[in-house]
Scaffold this active site. Structure first.
Site, PDB file in Angstrom:
ATOM      1  N   HIS A 145       0.822  -1.216   0.000  1.00  0.00           N
ATOM      2  CA  HIS A 145       0.000   0.000   0.000  1.00  0.00           C
ATOM      3  C   HIS A 145       0.857   1.268   0.000  1.00  0.00           C
ATOM      4  O   HIS A 145       0.487   2.268  -0.596  1.00  0.00           O
ATOM      5  CB  HIS A 145      -0.938  -0.016   1.215  1.00  0.00           C
ATOM      6  CG  HIS A 145      -2.056  -0.994   1.040  1.00  0.00           C
ATOM      7  ND1 HIS A 145      -2.774  -1.488   2.082  1.00  0.00           N
ATOM      8  CD2 HIS A 145      -2.561  -1.572  -0.079  1.00  0.00           C
ATOM      9  CE1 HIS A 145      -3.695  -2.320   1.609  1.00  0.00           C
ATOM     10  NE2 HIS A 145      -3.568  -2.385   0.310  1.00  0.00           N
ATOM     11  N   GLU A 202     -26.094  19.124  -8.598  1.00  0.00           N
ATOM     12  CA  GLU A 202     -25.457  17.834  -8.323  1.00  0.00           C
ATOM     13  C   GLU A 202     -26.425  16.665  -8.433  1.00  0.00           C
ATOM     14  O   GLU A 202     -26.061  15.531  -8.120  1.00  0.00           O
ATOM     15  CB  GLU A 202     -24.738  17.847  -6.969  1.00  0.00           C
ATOM     16  CG  GLU A 202     -25.548  18.327  -5.811  1.00  0.00           C
ATOM     17  CD  GLU A 202     -24.746  18.393  -4.512  1.00  0.00           C
ATOM     18  OE1 GLU A 202     -23.624  17.884  -4.441  1.00  0.00           O
ATOM     19  OE2 GLU A 202     -25.279  18.975  -3.539  1.00  0.00           O
ATOM     20  N   ASP A 218     -21.419  14.212  -6.785  1.00  0.00           N
ATOM     21  CA  ASP A 218     -22.763  13.659  -6.668  1.00  0.00           C
ATOM     22  C   ASP A 218     -23.452  13.559  -8.021  1.00  0.00           C
ATOM     23  O   ASP A 218     -24.218  12.631  -8.253  1.00  0.00           O
ATOM     24  CB  ASP A 218     -23.606  14.495  -5.692  1.00  0.00           C
ATOM     25  CG  ASP A 218     -23.369  14.055  -4.260  1.00  0.00           C
ATOM     26  OD1 ASP A 218     -23.369  12.827  -4.026  1.00  0.00           O
ATOM     27  OD2 ASP A 218     -23.166  14.914  -3.393  1.00  0.00           O
ATOM     28  N   CYS A 275     -17.422  22.778  -8.603  1.00  0.00           N
ATOM     29  CA  CYS A 275     -16.695  22.595  -7.341  1.00  0.00           C
ATOM     30  C   CYS A 275     -16.491  21.119  -7.029  1.00  0.00           C
ATOM     31  O   CYS A 275     -15.907  20.768  -6.012  1.00  0.00           O
ATOM     32  CB  CYS A 275     -17.416  23.297  -6.187  1.00  0.00           C
ATOM     33  SG  CYS A 275     -19.069  22.664  -5.913  1.00  0.00           S
TER      34      CYS A 275
HETATM   35  C1  PEP Z   1     -20.070  17.250  -5.225  1.00  0.00           C
HETATM   36  O1  PEP Z   1     -21.010  16.487  -4.987  1.00  0.00           O
HETATM   37  O2  PEP Z   1     -19.445  17.258  -6.305  1.00  0.00           O
HETATM   38  C2  PEP Z   1     -19.611  18.206  -4.212  1.00  0.00           C
HETATM   39  C3  PEP Z   1     -18.731  19.154  -4.492  1.00  0.00           C
HETATM   40  O3  PEP Z   1     -20.084  18.045  -2.970  1.00  0.00           O
HETATM   41  P1  PEP Z   1     -19.608  16.891  -1.964  1.00  0.00           P
HETATM   42  O4  PEP Z   1     -18.427  16.205  -2.564  1.00  0.00           O
HETATM   43  O5  PEP Z   1     -19.322  17.578  -0.676  1.00  0.00           O
HETATM   44  O6  PEP Z   1     -20.829  16.016  -1.885  1.00  0.00           O
HETATM   45 MG    MG Z   2     -22.274  16.782  -3.247  1.00  0.00          MG
END
Ligand code: PEP
Ligand code: MG
Length: 837
Positions: free
Chosen positions: A459, A696, A720, A767
């Site tokens: 690992h 998302e 998501d 994001c």
């Molecule tokens: C996402 O879902 O891409 C996101 C930025 O939120 P999280 O990863 O916190 O669910």
């Molecule tokens: Mg998310």
């Protein structure tokens, strides 16, 4: 009365000295892999029943018999070691399967002299084979005579067993061929455990005449199941059939990332003698030089005894809880960065930390008088020995993960700081480093690592490759004799550690290093200037952060703002909810860390993969499809109001932007706008922060136009969005490589989001982790994204990438990518059109 789960005292089935399992000269029994119990070195020739019960199994070769005691405990009585090989010669079984026997009844007789001469040892075992329900507490560790009290068996309290379902229901069996590369090693075993834990049934694997509970990663690894071997699976309980099908699937599906994660070193090392050079195996490529620094593990002082058992139990319990929390944080971090290998490795560590084989052995040693650190260390040692004796190089390498847990728990027990004092640019030398050592060293900026032991499929090697940190393993003991401070060269590709490089050679290596560093530095100096494409399109590069400390790092790295503050991470280690003022201070600290730049703060996103101790949510059949994200407004409106009030009190309000997670319809956005207005009025404010929506879930992407009418901006959460578009769990280790946000279906949703937002003149950011993937930068720009929120160390790199792109060309090519058939095809096309430097 069968299965009454009551305590029971077992009498000695043989006369002779008593041994703990750890002292049995057989790695499998000693490891506890067969179950908890005790051993006797017999001086008599008859084995007697240790209690009343029923004979449930008689070995064909007459050397072992299993009883079910009236409290439900199943007791294997095994005469001698490796006596199966005598094929029954010298043994006479006195009872039959199904017979009822009483305490002290003779079960089997054997020819003491003849068997003693022909077997490995006469040491005989009394093992509880259904130890998930019972605990064994030895009454004596001195010599016993037949019939004297030997062992106390108590049923485990419900909290100590995985589930409380009584041992009822049908038992079903299946058979499957193991698909995992290298066999059932730690990560696939952890996956099997995770699968089994999703059901109420109890499940076992059976291989080569031995069995292990699917609750125990150690137990399963101890079976030494090789790739392509056939194993039997048994499940007992009310949902046995479903559990069996799920386990067969897990066992027969190779981990998607195994192909590269387990890849052997690219080049076999040349071992020809070379003066001043140590030869090893390349675990991660690269050519670097630096001063040699030696690291050593923790040495335990001698155990002086005289401990309070309850106190030692508590110490171990607390240390394990601390380490478990630390590993959870590492995991959260790896998840946030979508680092699949890191997630799989540390999930396996978490499973090992809860492993009944390791824990039971450690707690038993404490009961027997050991101090907590020694008990833990001994339990780990036994399991390392078991793994090393399995004749599988891959499993032997997994002993290193146990060393890791030994070190971490010992540090917690001894209250030792877990910070190495290693200068950036050093070449770190050690007997063997562990995965968590490696993460820390890499964060400290060491130039390379060298180990006397270890393997290229360990690992640590996987992590070193992921971090781009040159790493040599198996350099031999001579490595440890090298003087600290000397300048060395790690030629990892060639498998060589040059101990006394000439000045010319050092210069050559340093220059190559300098060129790479210069490139990084160049990216870094420009990191504070806005990034424009060659045709003048400005793309804002912000950072994802989870604390004000990370915000400061992001600011120093040139981030033009915070694109996502995950507020659920701010208080992740808390057991009580933060009040309004604590929240305000935490948000204000992030705003303060970012100078004059905007900070996008997401309202709390609990549920699904994110759980908070202080905010227990009702259990749900499908948590990722349940009350998570903005739906909290529906379940706990007062919590969201409290957070909005805290946000409204940050200053200056123009820099604070609020982002709503998991929105699926316009009503949710309008409701929060209305709450913000009402709360703002209550606070006497005449301005409101900007309000954005995360895209998302596919519903939000498809409704982007309607959402954009009422939102100030949209920010795409590709993590998501991938999960919900592809119907693949974002945390499923077996699917990790396929949850790829460059899938054309996602690209179409991103395109639709940007088009919808443009109709109302709103900007769109990303994001999710795709924003930090330089291969995706041109596609996102091409589809219309104008803000990328990346991990703080990558700000300079992504800005550099933007500066080398032509937005018009990105637009043309990206439109074509929407017509491709798979994420792999998109990736390939990206490599062709926009090669990475
Ligand atoms: C996402 O879902 O891409 C996101 C930025 O939120 P999280 O990863 O916190 O669910
Ligand atoms: Mg998310």
């Amino acid at each position: 009365m069968p299965n009454n789960n009551k305590e029971l005292t077992l009498s000695a089935p043989l006369s002779g000295p008593v041994l703990t399992l750890a002292n049995v000269p057989d790695a499998v029994f000693a490891s506890g892999a067969m179950g908890d119990g005790i051993a006797i070195d017999p001086l008599n020739d008859t084995l007697y029943a240790p209690c009343d019960g029923e004979v449930i199994h008689v070995a064909r070769t007459g050397h072992a018999v299993t009883l079910r005691a009236d409290n439900g405990a199943e007791l294997l009585l095994h005469l001698g070691l490796d006596t199966v090989e005598l094929q029954g010669d010298g043994f006479s079984m006195l009872v039959k399967e199904g017979a009822r026997v009483s305490n002290g009844q003779a079960l089997l007789r054997y020819d003491l002299d003849s068997v003693a001469q022909r077997c490995k040892s006469l040491v005989s075992l009394l093992i509880i084979t259904n130890g998930e329900h019972f605990q064994a507490r030895p009454i004596t560790l001195k010599g016993v005579k037949v019939g004297e009290p030997l062992l106390h068996i108590v049923s485990k309290t419900p909290g100590e067993t995985r589930d409380d379902e009584p041992d009822v229901g049908v038992e079903v069996f299946g058979q499957i061929r193991i698909a995992h590369r290298g066999g059932l090693h730690a990560r696939p075993a952890a996956l099997v455990r995770q699968t089994a834990q999703g059901f109420k049934s109890r499940s076992h694997l059976h291989f080569s005449g031995r069995s292990a509970s699917c609750d125990s990663v150690m137990g399963m690894m101890g079976l030494a199941i090789t790739e392509q071997a056939e194993v039997h699976v048994s499940c007992r309980g009310s949902d046995a059939e479903a559990a069996l099908q799920a386990l067969l699937k897990t066992l027969s599906t190779a981990l998607a990332e195994e192909a590269h994660a387990e890849a052997p070193p690219a080049k076999a090392p040349s071992r020809s003698a070379e003066a001043g050079v140590l030869h090893g195996v390349c675990a991660a490529p690269g050519l670097v030089s630096g001063p040699l620094v030696r690291l050593q593990g923790i040495q335990l002082p001698e155990d002086v005894g005289g401990h309070d058992v309850a106190e030692q139990r508590q110490r171990l319990h607390d240390a394990l809880a601390n380490v478990s929390r630390e590993i959870q944080l590492t995991l959260e971090n790896a998840k946030a960065r979508r680092h699949v290998d890191e997630q799989a490795i540390f999930s396996a560590h978490l499973a090992l930390l809860e492993d009944p084989v390791l824990l039971d052995a450690a707690y038993l040693s404490i009961e027997q008088g050991c101090a907590a650190p020694h008990a833990w260390s001994r339990s780990i040692d036994v399991q390392c020995q078991v793994l090393r004796q399995l004749q599988s190089a891959l499993l032997a390498e997994r002993a290193n993960d146990l060393h890791d847990l030994r070190q971490r728990v010992l540090r917690a027990l001894l209250d030792e700081a877990w910070q190495f004092d290693v200068p950036a640019g050093a070449i770190v030398v050690a007997q063997e480093l562990t995965p968590s050592d490696l993460l820390q060293l890499s964060a400290q900026g060491v130039a390379g690592v060298c180990m006397a032991e270890g393997g290229a499929t360990s690992h640590v090697a996987i992590l070193a490759r992921g971090k781009g940190l040159p790493c040599l393993v198996a350099l031999g003991e001579a490595l440890l004799a090298q003087a600290p401070g000397q300048s060395v060269v790690v030629d990892a590709d060639g498998g060589r550690l040059e101990l006394s490089p000439s000045a010319e050679r050092l210069m050559q290596v340093q220059q190559a290093q300098k060129r790479r560093a210069a490139l990084r530095a160049e990216q870094q100096t420009l990191a504070h200037t806005p990034a424009r494409t060659v045709d003048g399109v400005q793309v804002e590069v912000a950072a994802n952060v989870a604390s004000s400390a990370e915000a400061s790092q992001a600011f120093a790295n040139g981030a033009e703002g915070v694109g996502l503050l995950r507020t659920e991470f701010l208080f992740v280690d808390r057991h009580t909810a933060p009040d309004e003022e604590e929240q305000r201070q935490a948000y204000q600290a992030v705003l303060d860390a970012m100078g004059d730049r905007p900070v996008i703060i997401r309202t709390i996103d609990v549920g699904g993969d994110k759980q908070l101790d202080y905010l227990p949510l009702p259990a749900e059949a499908n948590p990722v499809l349940g009350l998570r994200g903005i739906r909290l407004a529906q379940a706990r409106p007062e919590l969201l109001d409290q957070q909005l009030r805290a946000l409204l009190q940050t200053r200056p309000l123009q820099r604070c932007r609020i982002l709503l997670p998991m929105v699926t319809e316009v009503g949710e956005l309008l409701h929060i706008r209305q709450r913000l207005d009402a709360l703002g009025n209550e606070l006497g404010l005449d301005e409101r922060p900007q309000l954005g929506v995360m895209i998302e879930v596919p519903a939000a992407a498809l409704l982007a136009e309607q959402l954009a009418e009422h939102a100030d901006f949209l920010s795409i959460g590709t993590n998501d969005l991938s999960q919900y578009t592809l119907a693949m769990d974002r945390d499923h280790a077996g699917l990790a490589a396929r949850v790829d946000a460059l899938h054309p279906a996602l690209l179409r949703l991103i395109a639709q989001t940007c088009d919808g937002a443009a109709k109302h003149g709103r900007w769109v950011g990303v994001c999710g982790a795709l924003a930090s993937d330089p291969l995706a930068t041109p596609v996102l720009i091409g589809l219309g994204v104008r803000e990328l929120s990346v991990s703080p160390p990558q700000v300079g790199e992504i800005k550099d990438r933007v500066r080398h792109l032509d937005a018009a060309q990105c637009r043309r090519v990206s439109t074509e990518l929407l017509n491709l058939a798979s994420a792999a095809a998109v990736r390939q096309a990206c490599h062709q059109h926009w090669p990475l430097g």
